[in-house]
Design an enzyme around this catalytic site. Structure first.
Site, PDB file in Angstrom:
ATOM      1  N   LEU A 204      88.174   5.571  55.730  1.00 28.40           N
ATOM      2  CA  LEU A 204      88.853   4.372  56.246  1.00 28.40           C
ATOM      3  C   LEU A 204      87.812   3.481  56.913  1.00 28.40           C
ATOM      4  CD1 LEU A 204      92.042   5.820  58.019  1.00 28.40           C
ATOM      5  CD2 LEU A 204      92.009   4.401  55.958  1.00 28.40           C
ATOM      6  N   HIS A 205      87.775   2.217  56.529  1.00 25.10           N
ATOM      7  CA  HIS A 205      86.842   1.323  57.203  1.00 25.10           C
ATOM      8  C   HIS A 205      87.310  -0.129  57.258  1.00 25.10           C
ATOM      9  CE1 HIS A 205      85.745   0.341  53.053  1.00 25.10           C
ATOM     10  NE2 HIS A 205      85.193  -0.759  53.527  1.00 25.10           N
ATOM     11  N   ARG A 206      88.301  -0.509  56.460  1.00 22.30           N
ATOM     12  CA  ARG A 206      88.675  -1.921  56.418  1.00 22.30           C
ATOM     13  C   ARG A 206      89.347  -2.337  57.722  1.00 22.30           C
ATOM     14  NH1 ARG A 206      87.786  -4.308  51.698  1.00 22.30           N
ATOM     15  NH2 ARG A 206      87.349  -2.943  49.937  1.00 22.30           N
TER      16      ARG A 206
END
Length: 367
Positions: A204-206
């Site tokens: 997860l990074h957005r």
């Protein structure tokens, strides 16, 4: 022919590595220079990728670091302009859709330098995504549009951009196929004490997923519930770790790969991560590139977004677009675990995309 490539984020490194090799193999035809903007500046997430991919040290490092979209874009433009004036390349090659990609294309075009865009034509249709804005703007001014698949060709045909559209395949898959033997040799499942095909992987990074506490908490809980006891390895992006700690969600994480929660690790190098996903039973992600890599590896993928700019991975691969609603995420994970995916290679995803790019440059710029 003098080509200057501009990279700034980890996906860019993976894509430019095979291109750099293809150009270096023809020293009589190409002089290649590499600019690293420093958009990703954490050594664990930048320098390690250069080492894994055997990328040469950048000829120029702009060191722009983090900041708002406007700050990053402006900083790259200000830092890159004198480099372009000094090098005077025939073509500036940009890859992907990050802020460095847009900034480099704008700067080059305003100086009258041709722009070649690798991964042109990808569209999610979601204009709230900064990457969608970047890729549309870059395609609108590029002179050469290198595409990955037929759907990207169709997107560009509808938009009628000024540049030449050339389908070459997927340079990210060039790197995957080149590095897969070394990645498999690391035996990442055993290193983590897990059986092959006996765990999941989460990334997860957005900002849309990690900057809102409720969304982030729901996603973490939905992944844990959907995995239904299956261990989930979670290499955490620094920004995501910071948000988890700030939001008081650290209790969702575990340092035991066999215990409850998500097994949190530090960011991994390219080969380590490739070995990890190759051995996984399912991957859950908001990354674009992982949708492509899992398609080729035959690993079911659950995309934690409402849209994808890579619909070929849904049509021809094992990718599912789950969105972020908890019940939908849990259902998509359950479906992915219940069905077997097969390795698929869309047309021209064969490890030779970079060679085709070099061939096109030879055709367009004969000696």
């Amino acid at each position: 022919m003098r080509i200057l490539s501009v990279v700034g984020a980890r996906p860019n490194f993976v894509k430019v590595a095979p291109i750099a090799r293809a150009l270096a193999a023809r020293p009589d035809r190409f002089e290649h220079r590499l600019v690293h903007t420093g958009q990703h500046y954490d050594g664990r997430m930048s320098d390690a990728f250069f080492a894994d991919l055997n990328l040469p040290d950048p000829d120029y490092h702009l060191g722009v670091g983090s900041g708002s979209h406007a700050h990053q874009t402006a900083a790259v433009m200000l830092g890159l302009e004198p480099v372009l004036e000094a090098v005077a390349p025939d073509v500036v090659l940009v890859v992907g859709d990050v802020n460095s990609t847009l900034a480099a294309a704008l700067t080059a075009k305003k100086l009258g330098i041709a722009v070649a865009h690798v991964e042109a034509g990808l569209r999610s249709g979601d204009m709230t995504m900064p990457e969608e804005i970047n890729r549309r703007c870059v395609d609108a001014i590029s002179d050469i549009l290198f595409t990955t698949d037929r759907l990207a060709d169709e997107n560009l045909a509808r938009e009628n951009p000024p540049g030449r559209i050339v389908r070459v395949g997927n340079v990210m898959i060039d790197t995957l196929l080149d590095q897969l033997p070394a990645a498999s040799g690391l035996d990442m499942p055993t290193r983590l004490g897990l059986p092959a095909k006996g765990y999941g992987v989460l990334t997860l990074h957005r900002p849309a997923n990690v900057e809102n506490r409720d969304i982030l908490a729901d996603l973490l809980d939905a992944v844990r519930a959907g995995a239904d006891g299956l261990p989930v390895v979670f290499p955490i992006h620094p920004r995501t770790r910071g948000r988890i700690e700030a939001f008081g969600l650290a209790d969702r994480l575990s340092d035991d790969p066999h215990g409850p929660g998500l097994f949190a690790t530090e960011p991994l190098g390219y080969r380590e991560f490739l070995g990890l996903i190759h051995g996984a039973r399912v991957v859950m992600t908001d990354s674009g590139g992982l949708q492509e890599e899992t398609t080729v590896l035959g690993v079911p993928c659950v995309t934690l977004r409402e849209t994808t700019e890579r619909p070929i991975t849904v049509l021809e691969g094992g990718n599912r677009i789950a969105g972020v609603a908890p019940l939908a995420v849990r259902a998509a994970i359950a479906e992915a675990l219940d069905r077997r995916a097969e390795p698929r290679r869309p047309a021209l995803w064969d490890g030779h995309a970079a060679q085709r790019i070099a061939d096109v440059f030879c055709e367009l710029y004969p000696s």
